[in-house]
Design a protein around this motif. Structure first.
Motif, PDB file in Angstrom:
ATOM      1  N   ILE A   1     -22.368  56.667  95.481  1.00 19.93           N
ATOM      2  CA  ILE A   1     -21.866  54.991  95.375  1.00 19.93           C
ATOM      3  C   ILE A   1     -21.096  55.860  96.898  1.00 19.93           C
ATOM      4  CG2 ILE A   1     -19.526  54.182  94.697  1.00 19.93           C
ATOM      5  CD1 ILE A   1     -20.988  54.081  91.907  1.00 19.93           C
ATOM      6  N   VAL A   2     -19.816  56.140  96.368  1.00 21.25           N
ATOM      7  CA  VAL A   2     -19.154  56.617  98.082  1.00 21.25           C
ATOM      8  C   VAL A   2     -19.712  57.028  99.058  1.00 21.25           C
ATOM      9  CG1 VAL A   2     -17.263  58.188  98.456  1.00 21.25           C
ATOM     10  CG2 VAL A   2     -17.874  57.638  95.789  1.00 21.25           C
ATOM     11  N   PRO A   3     -20.349  57.295  98.875  1.00 20.62           N
ATOM     12  CA  PRO A   3     -21.370  57.658 100.862  1.00 20.62           C
ATOM     13  C   PRO A   3     -21.703  55.757 101.015  1.00 20.62           C
ATOM     14  CG  PRO A   3     -22.183  59.280  99.423  1.00 20.62           C
ATOM     15  CD  PRO A   3     -21.141  58.436  98.595  1.00 20.62           C
ATOM     16  N   VAL A   4     -21.901  55.875 100.148  1.00 15.87           N
ATOM     17  CA  VAL A   4     -22.187  53.482 100.557  1.00 15.87           C
ATOM     18  C   VAL A   4     -21.291  52.907 100.621  1.00 15.87           C
ATOM     19  CG1 VAL A   4     -23.453  51.608  99.866  1.00 15.87           C
ATOM     20  CG2 VAL A   4     -24.743  53.547  99.093  1.00 15.87           C
ATOM     21  N   LEU A   5     -19.808  53.042  99.683  1.00 17.35           N
ATOM     22  CA  LEU A   5     -18.892  52.290 100.181  1.00 17.35           C
ATOM     23  C   LEU A   5     -17.482  52.640 101.467  1.00 17.35           C
ATOM     24  CD1 LEU A   5     -17.315  52.315  96.073  1.00 17.35           C
ATOM     25  CD2 LEU A   5     -17.949  50.042  97.921  1.00 17.35           C
ATOM     26  N   THR A   6     -17.966  54.140 101.290  1.00 19.62           N
ATOM     27  CA  THR A   6     -16.999  54.492 102.738  1.00 19.62           C
ATOM     28  C   THR A   6     -18.460  54.717 103.897  1.00 19.62           C
ATOM     29  OG1 THR A   6     -17.708  57.058 101.917  1.00 19.62           O
ATOM     30  CG2 THR A   6     -15.768  56.127 101.149  1.00 19.62           C
ATOM     31  N   GLY A   7     -19.309  54.377 104.154  1.00 16.87           N
ATOM     32  CA  GLY A   7     -20.183  54.477 105.002  1.00 16.87           C
ATOM     33  C   GLY A   7     -20.235  56.018 105.512  1.00 16.87           C
ATOM     34  N   SER A   8     -20.407  57.094 104.786  1.00 16.11           N
ATOM     35  CA  SER A   8     -20.016  58.742 105.364  1.00 16.11           C
ATOM     36  C   SER A   8     -20.759  59.128 104.454  1.00 16.11           C
ATOM     37  CB  SER A   8     -18.388  58.664 106.056  1.00 16.11           C
ATOM     38  OG  SER A   8     -18.407  59.930 106.072  1.00 16.11           O
ATOM     39  N   THR A   9     -20.811  60.380 105.237  1.00 14.68           N
ATOM     40  CA  THR A   9     -21.708  61.599 104.020  1.00 14.68           C
ATOM     41  C   THR A   9     -20.826  62.224 103.629  1.00 14.68           C
ATOM     42  OG1 THR A   9     -22.462  62.387 105.771  1.00 14.68           O
ATOM     43  CG2 THR A   9     -23.871  60.894 104.462  1.00 14.68           C
ATOM     44  N   ARG A  10     -19.364  62.390 104.320  1.00 15.33           N
ATOM     45  CA  ARG A  10     -18.094  63.237 103.896  1.00 15.33           C
ATOM     46  C   ARG A  10     -17.093  62.656 103.457  1.00 15.33           C
ATOM     47  NH1 ARG A  10     -19.366  67.198 109.128  1.00 15.33           N
ATOM     48  NH2 ARG A  10     -21.589  68.682 108.558  1.00 15.33           N
ATOM     49  N   PRO A  11     -16.906  62.116 102.701  1.00 12.30           N
ATOM     50  CA  PRO A  11     -15.755  61.641 102.451  1.00 12.30           C
ATOM     51  C   PRO A  11     -14.478  62.722 102.420  1.00 12.30           C
ATOM     52  CG  PRO A  11     -17.282  61.885 100.661  1.00 12.30           C
ATOM     53  CD  PRO A  11     -17.851  61.730 102.126  1.00 12.30           C
ATOM     54  N   THR A  12     -13.267  62.219 101.990  1.00 12.81           N
ATOM     55  CA  THR A  12     -12.148  63.000 101.516  1.00 12.81           C
ATOM     56  C   THR A  12     -12.570  63.326 100.012  1.00 12.81           C
ATOM     57  OG1 THR A  12     -10.800  60.835 100.366  1.00 12.81           O
ATOM     58  CG2 THR A  12     -11.012  61.904 103.032  1.00 12.81           C
ATOM     59  N   LYS A  13     -11.841  65.048  99.433  1.00 10.98           N
ATOM     60  CA  LYS A  13     -12.016  64.954  98.108  1.00 10.98           C
ATOM     61  C   LYS A  13     -11.057  64.171  97.074  1.00 10.98           C
ATOM     62  CE  LYS A  13     -10.565  68.653  95.492  1.00 10.98           C
ATOM     63  NZ  LYS A  13      -9.582  69.826  95.254  1.00 10.98           N
TER      64      LYS A  13
END
Length: 482
Positions: free
Chosen positions: A190-202
């Protein structure tokens, strides 16, 4: 239905925001429902799933006792008696004898090791449903659910399971293991798709809190979710709500998930469902329950531990299996409609697996109907639990009882006596259980008799003394220990 009328949760909103991103990238994976042609059926006729046509019975029938019996090849029985269970050379030789049809002698035993809790594996109504589907539809699935395998049979099974679990929708899998793997991967994406990043913040990551004794399929699924980069994993002490509360309070992540088995398969203890529901109200986490061993066995209608403890609408997603009390094969996820779309698009073990064959799905559908209607089977399990407790003094919390031995070789020796007495049990050691907690795992079923319980209770009483393993909170769980 109450869960369908309530306001959308923040998690549904997360998925609603993420789904259009899949669509824009052409990575949304739609199901392709279809009907298959039936031999001898007029064109345009529909397959009938009328539950009134499924014959049910009150009280144990002659075929039910067959579900509690097992025959061991004499060569394998002798290997158990000789203490050679863990040797590969003897297993190879034994298989050669059996596969060449040289094995002529068999040992009859009463089964105390399986997961056919309701004893449905020999039920004629379920067998007829499977045979009828095979004759009319063949053996196929013909493909994956995203290509050409998703039929009206699969949709009917999903519908009856969703109703059982009081959820909007359901997605069926080839196994419960695959269901957990898909769900954990879907949450982790979910988070990688929402943020467009495989390295979201903690702080952006999903914080997942997992019980220390959760099933291996959850553990492996969480490892996959972590690998995707959108998850931070926290493990809380087994069934310890104070520890979970403290970890949830300390965690600053906005998105929190708690995942737990409902009934733990190797210890037989239950997750504190009511306390978990209270913590959910306090912390607002997304609650996932793996009800593999509770579904069909617990609850008035067989809805599982959530129904038993009246918290069905607190559980956001329920994972279940059809390979235990339903006596079939497969797994499922009961959830909201929007979560179903997300899981079918991001759950790799769903996307890349062939769907279950139609005859098996027809058998599963019949099992759900029979399990719900033949409520006497759930009562019989409770009777066996009461009898076992009365005869041994062991506090029996569920249909699974663990006699903790400690050393695996010692557990094998004890198990030899059970088998020699005509009672088929299995000694379980690492990695299925922690080191030095090898045990005899017993399962109590609806088709065992009072006499069966007397026989096994006599042996258990010979060995059992009360001591709680160090990894178990004594206020919640008591095991029998040698």
């Amino acid at each position: 239905m109450e869960s369908m009328g309530k306001m959308k949760s923040s998690w549904d909103l997360y998925v609603e925001e993420a789904l259009p991103k899949l669509e824009s990238r052409r990575t949304f994976a739609p199901l392709r429902p279809m009907n298959v042609s039936t031999a001898g059926q007029e064109e345009g006729a529909q397959t009938n799933f009328d539950e009134d046509e499924y014959e049910t019975y009150q009280g144990i029938q002659p075929w039910d006792r067959l579900a509690s019996q097992i025959k061991l090849p004499q060569t394998f029985y002798q290997r158990l008696m000789d203490g050679l269970e863990l040797t590969c050379k003897n297993e190879r030789e034994e298989h050669e004898i059996i596969s060449s049809n040289q094995e002529k002698q068999f040992k009859n035993l009463t089964l105390f090791a399986g997961n056919d809790f309701l004893g449905l594996s020999r039920h004629p109504t379920i067998a007829k449903a499977m045979a009828k589907a095979a004759m009319e539809q063949g053996t196929g699935p013909r493909g994956s659910p995203l290509i050409c395998g998703y039929t009206n049979y699969h949709m009917a099974l999903e519908s009856v399971l969703a109703n059982l679990k009081k959820k909007e929708a359901c997605l069926v899998f080839t196994s419960g293991f695959a269901a957990n793997m898909a769900l954990m991967a879907a949450i982790g994406s979910i988070v990688p798709v929402l943020t467009g990043s495989t390295r979201p913040t903690k702080e952006e990551k999903v914080a997942i809190f997992s019980d220390a004794l959760n099933h291996a399929s959850i553990v492996d699924g969480l490892r996959l979710a972590e690998h995707q980069g959108g998850v931070e994993l926290f493990v809380y002490k087994h069934c310890d709500m104070s520890h979970l509360d403290a970890r949830l309070t300390k965690c600053k992540n906005k998105k929190k998930v708690v995942v737990t088995d409902s009934l733990f398969s190797m210890d037989g203890d239950m997750a504190p469902m009511v306390e978990l529901a209270q913590l959910r109200k306090k912390h607002g986490f997304f609650w996932v329950v793996d009800d593999a061993h509770g579904t069909f066995v617990w609850g008035k209608n067989g809805g599982g531990l959530a129904e038993e403890f009246n918290c069905e609408y607190d559980v956001d997603i329920c994972v279940g299996t059809l390979s235990k009390a339903a006596s079939s094969l497969g797994g499922f996820i009961a959830c909201s409609k929007i979560w179903k779309q997300w899981i079918q698009s991001k759950g790799r073990s769903f996307i890349y697996s062939t769907i279950a064959p139609i005859p098996l799905v027809a058998a599963s559908y019949a099992s759900v109907v029979v399990a719900r209607k033949e409520s006497w089977r759930r009562r019989e399990i409770r009777n066996r639990m009461k009898e076992f407790h009365a005869l041994t003094g062991i506090p029996v919390k569920s249909q699974i009882v663990s006699v903790i031995i400690g050393d695996i070789m010692e557990a094998i020796k004890v198990n030899q006596e059970f088998v020699q007495s005509g009672l088929y049990c299995v000694a379980v050691g690492p990695p299925a259980v922690p080191p030095n907690t090898a045990r005899i795992r017993l399962t109590l079923t609806a088709v065992q008799t009072t006499e069966d319980i007397k026989r096994i209770a006599a042996l258990v009483s010979k060995y059992a003394k009360f001591k709680v393993p160090s990894y178990i909170d004594s206020s919640r769980h008591i095991s029998a220990r040698l």
